[in-house]
Design a protein around this motif. Sequence first.
Motif, PDB file in Angstrom:
ATOM      1  N   LEU A 184       0.813  -1.216   0.000  1.00  0.00           N
ATOM      2  CA  LEU A 184       0.000   0.000   0.000  1.00  0.00           C
ATOM      3  C   LEU A 184       0.847   1.267   0.000  1.00  0.00           C
ATOM      4  CD1 LEU A 184      -2.852  -1.094   2.434  1.00  0.00           C
ATOM      5  CD2 LEU A 184      -2.979  -0.825  -0.053  1.00  0.00           C
ATOM      6  N   ASP A 185       2.160   1.127   0.192  1.00  0.00           N
ATOM      7  CA  ASP A 185       3.076   2.266   0.078  1.00  0.00           C
ATOM      8  C   ASP A 185       3.689   2.357  -1.316  1.00  0.00           C
ATOM      9  OD1 ASP A 185       2.746   3.073   2.753  1.00  0.00           O
ATOM     10  OD2 ASP A 185       4.149   1.527   3.421  1.00  0.00           O
ATOM     11  N   SER A 186       3.181   1.534  -2.241  1.00  0.00           N
ATOM     12  CA  SER A 186       3.695   1.523  -3.601  1.00  0.00           C
ATOM     13  C   SER A 186       3.433   2.866  -4.281  1.00  0.00           C
ATOM     14  CB  SER A 186       3.006   0.406  -4.390  1.00  0.00           C
ATOM     15  OG  SER A 186       3.185   0.564  -5.778  1.00  0.00           O
ATOM     16  N   ASP A 187       4.279   3.186  -5.270  1.00  0.00           N
ATOM     17  CA  ASP A 187       4.036   4.398  -6.058  1.00  0.00           C
ATOM     18  C   ASP A 187       3.132   4.128  -7.255  1.00  0.00           C
ATOM     19  OD1 ASP A 187       5.730   2.940  -7.642  1.00  0.00           O
ATOM     20  OD2 ASP A 187       7.295   4.478  -7.781  1.00  0.00           O
ATOM     21  N   GLN A 188       2.577   2.907  -7.341  1.00  0.00           N
ATOM     22  CA  GLN A 188       1.602   2.613  -8.395  1.00  0.00           C
ATOM     23  C   GLN A 188       0.404   3.537  -8.226  1.00  0.00           C
ATOM     24  OE1 GLN A 188       0.490  -1.511  -8.726  1.00  0.00           O
ATOM     25  NE2 GLN A 188      -1.318  -1.065  -9.953  1.00  0.00           N
ATOM     26  N   PRO A 189       0.017   4.295  -9.259  1.00  0.00           N
ATOM     27  CA  PRO A 189      -1.052   5.293  -9.101  1.00  0.00           C
ATOM     28  C   PRO A 189      -2.350   4.731  -8.519  1.00  0.00           C
ATOM     29  CG  PRO A 189       0.072   5.633 -11.173  1.00  0.00           C
ATOM     30  CD  PRO A 189       0.630   4.356 -10.602  1.00  0.00           C
ATOM     31  N   LEU A 190      -2.730   3.527  -8.908  1.00  0.00           N
ATOM     32  CA  LEU A 190      -3.975   2.963  -8.396  1.00  0.00           C
ATOM     33  C   LEU A 190      -3.927   2.747  -6.888  1.00  0.00           C
ATOM     34  CD1 LEU A 190      -4.972   0.264 -11.044  1.00  0.00           C
ATOM     35  CD2 LEU A 190      -6.066   2.476 -10.644  1.00  0.00           C
ATOM     36  N   LEU A 191      -2.748   2.465  -6.361  1.00  0.00           N
ATOM     37  CA  LEU A 191      -2.627   2.118  -4.948  1.00  0.00           C
ATOM     38  C   LEU A 191      -2.327   3.311  -4.054  1.00  0.00           C
ATOM     39  CD1 LEU A 191      -0.632  -1.231  -5.244  1.00  0.00           C
ATOM     40  CD2 LEU A 191      -3.047  -0.945  -4.676  1.00  0.00           C
ATOM     41  N   GLN A 192      -1.905   4.423  -4.628  1.00  0.00           N
ATOM     42  CA  GLN A 192      -1.560   5.566  -3.802  1.00  0.00           C
ATOM     43  C   GLN A 192      -2.775   6.042  -3.021  1.00  0.00           C
ATOM     44  OE1 GLN A 192       0.488   8.660  -5.948  1.00  0.00           O
ATOM     45  NE2 GLN A 192       2.108   7.292  -6.634  1.00  0.00           N
ATOM     46  N   ASP A 193      -2.577   6.189  -1.710  1.00  0.00           N
ATOM     47  CA  ASP A 193      -3.665   6.563  -0.786  1.00  0.00           C
ATOM     48  C   ASP A 193      -4.805   5.545  -0.778  1.00  0.00           C
ATOM     49  OD1 ASP A 193      -2.435   8.989   0.065  1.00  0.00           O
ATOM     50  OD2 ASP A 193      -3.135   9.972  -1.771  1.00  0.00           O
ATOM     51  N   GLY A 194      -4.543   4.348  -1.308  1.00  0.00           N
ATOM     52  CA  GLY A 194      -5.580   3.320  -1.353  1.00  0.00           C
ATOM     53  C   GLY A 194      -6.721   3.653  -2.283  1.00  0.00           C
ATOM     54  N   TYR A 195      -6.451   4.502  -3.295  1.00  0.00           N
ATOM     55  CA  TYR A 195      -7.532   5.046  -4.119  1.00  0.00           C
ATOM     56  C   TYR A 195      -8.398   3.969  -4.748  1.00  0.00           C
ATOM     57  CZ  TYR A 195     -10.076   7.595  -7.674  1.00  0.00           C
ATOM     58  OH  TYR A 195     -11.088   8.110  -8.439  1.00  0.00           O
ATOM     59  N   VAL A 196      -7.789   2.940  -5.331  1.00  0.00           N
ATOM     60  CA  VAL A 196      -8.567   1.985  -6.113  1.00  0.00           C
ATOM     61  C   VAL A 196      -9.560   1.226  -5.247  1.00  0.00           C
ATOM     62  CG1 VAL A 196      -6.955   0.025  -5.959  1.00  0.00           C
ATOM     63  CG2 VAL A 196      -8.416   0.303  -7.994  1.00  0.00           C
ATOM     64  N   TYR A 197      -9.236   0.999  -3.971  1.00  0.00           N
ATOM     65  CA  TYR A 197     -10.163   0.289  -3.079  1.00  0.00           C
ATOM     66  C   TYR A 197     -11.373   1.166  -2.746  1.00  0.00           C
ATOM     67  CZ  TYR A 197      -6.504  -3.162  -2.765  1.00  0.00           C
ATOM     68  OH  TYR A 197      -5.580  -4.121  -3.088  1.00  0.00           O
ATOM     69  N   ARG A 198     -11.117   2.442  -2.512  1.00  0.00           N
ATOM     70  CA  ARG A 198     -12.255   3.348  -2.257  1.00  0.00           C
ATOM     71  C   ARG A 198     -13.085   3.548  -3.520  1.00  0.00           C
ATOM     72  NH1 ARG A 198      -8.126   6.025   0.860  1.00  0.00           N
ATOM     73  NH2 ARG A 198      -8.550   5.896   3.088  1.00  0.00           N
ATOM     74  N   MET A 199     -12.425   3.575  -4.673  1.00  0.00           N
ATOM     75  CA  MET A 199     -13.155   3.726  -5.927  1.00  0.00           C
ATOM     76  C   MET A 199     -14.111   2.554  -6.141  1.00  0.00           C
ATOM     77  SD  MET A 199     -11.690   3.897  -9.842  1.00  0.00           S
ATOM     78  CE  MET A 199     -11.548   2.114 -10.024  1.00  0.00           C
ATOM     79  N   VAL A 200     -13.627   1.342  -5.906  1.00  0.00           N
ATOM     80  CA  VAL A 200     -14.484   0.165  -6.096  1.00  0.00           C
ATOM     81  C   VAL A 200     -15.612   0.147  -5.077  1.00  0.00           C
ATOM     82  CG1 VAL A 200     -14.514  -2.359  -5.954  1.00  0.00           C
ATOM     83  CG2 VAL A 200     -12.731  -1.194  -7.264  1.00  0.00           C
ATOM     84  N   ALA A 201     -15.330   0.546  -3.839  1.00  0.00           N
ATOM     85  CA  ALA A 201     -16.396   0.639  -2.835  1.00  0.00           C
ATOM     86  C   ALA A 201     -17.439   1.669  -3.253  1.00  0.00           C
ATOM     87  CB  ALA A 201     -15.813   0.981  -1.470  1.00  0.00           C
ATOM     88  N   GLN A 202     -16.988   2.848  -3.729  1.00  0.00           N
ATOM     89  CA  GLN A 202     -17.935   3.877  -4.166  1.00  0.00           C
ATOM     90  C   GLN A 202     -18.757   3.391  -5.356  1.00  0.00           C
ATOM     91  OE1 GLN A 202     -16.927   8.261  -3.771  1.00  0.00           O
ATOM     92  NE2 GLN A 202     -14.869   7.386  -3.925  1.00  0.00           N
TER      93      GLN A 202
END
Length: 445
Positions: free
Chosen positions: A122-140
């Motif tokens: 979760l500390d990766s610099d992969q854009p999808l993982l930064q700040d956990g964005y992709v998990y919140r996006m899928v939840a939304q």
Amino acid sequence: MTARADLKLSQELFSRILEEVRTRTLLLVSPMTEDDLRIQHNPLMSPVVWDLGHIAHFEDVWLVQNIESGGSGSEGLSGIFDPFSNPRAVRGGLPLPTIEDCLRLLAEVRERTLQKLAEVDLDSDQPLLQDGYVYRMVAQHEYQHNETILQTLQLKQGEPYHPPRRVPLPPPQALGAESACDPLGNMVRFPGGIVEIGTDDRAEAYDNERPLHRQRIRPFWIDQAPVTNGRYLQFIEAGGYDHRDFWSDEGWAWKTKENLGAPLYWSREGEEWHTRYMDRSTAIEPEVPVCHVCYYEAEAFARFADKRLPTEFEWEAAASWDPAAGGKRNYPWGNEAPAPGLANLDQLAFEPAPVGAYPENVSPIGCYGMIGDVWEWTSSDFSGYPGYASFPYKEYSEVFFGPEYKVLRGGSWATRPGAIRNTFRNWDYPIRRQIFSGFRCARDA
């Protein structure tokens, strides 16, 4: 705005978020029969099993496939659950899975998701993982499908949908010397000036909410509360649906074609108007915000009242900007995330609340109820902000930019708390009435 910045990123956090939204999805569909889940109740809405399969497919694409590939830059959906290849009107004719198959698919995808979640950095610099964005996006995404499923259930053919449980609404309270329950509709003044619109948040805000930028807003007046049933009834009784001068050319043509004379789900029984919220039919309650009106109806009422609809920038300024402090709030009441006593959100009331039921839901300038109860139409077309950039895929926002869609703000009773904030932008065609939509009016100062 730094949404949820107080929560430490962890696998446990995102596992909990995903579990909570799935529990709600399954609760909403639990009273339905196999036939009701598979039938297309209205061509405007998908069969519910399509929504469930799409939720699973979207999660698999983003939380398994795109994390493995580093992100494709496109939605990447395929087959019968691709919404662009299969528009809503045709989904009833697709080879849809059974509910048993859907539940199995949801469970299998979730197992893969959690396995992948346990492996990611979760500390990766992969854009999808930064700040956990992709998990919140899928939840939304699933939160938003919860609301579209509720639109379908309100349109349901045959026996009305019986909610598995209902949370009682609080009684309305006075909002001060100028009560927002005034049937004539008090207005409050925004003094104008340079305000901040949008956000730079990248933890959960969608691309169309970014970037944070400044707008000069001229002084304006705006309704202290959403237009209520009582005020809208005045429009009907004054012959508002028959007065050509209140309607735009497009609105008049649409109203005439559809032969409409009241909001969706309203019916007249003798001298009394009634409406329906799922399986609850009731006489019109004057203090409740009017719901299920389209943009053209809102626009016509505003002309009837010698007002207009606010722009989305005026709406956001009235909801978020504190002129005295020169700063912006995440929500009308402050920066505290939505909670049960703050606004009528989270679906389980299954209807809008009377104005005044949530007295803390007041913006810095004194506007009541700008989050929850009903989405509010604005006069703005949907487009990108200056400096807009698609992320992580164009199909969420960019393909919808243009004058065909009008922006709505504020969420409704059917909106999950994790899918609403002062900067959140919804959009739809101006003829749509199945959405949980209302409005408030504005005028120049």
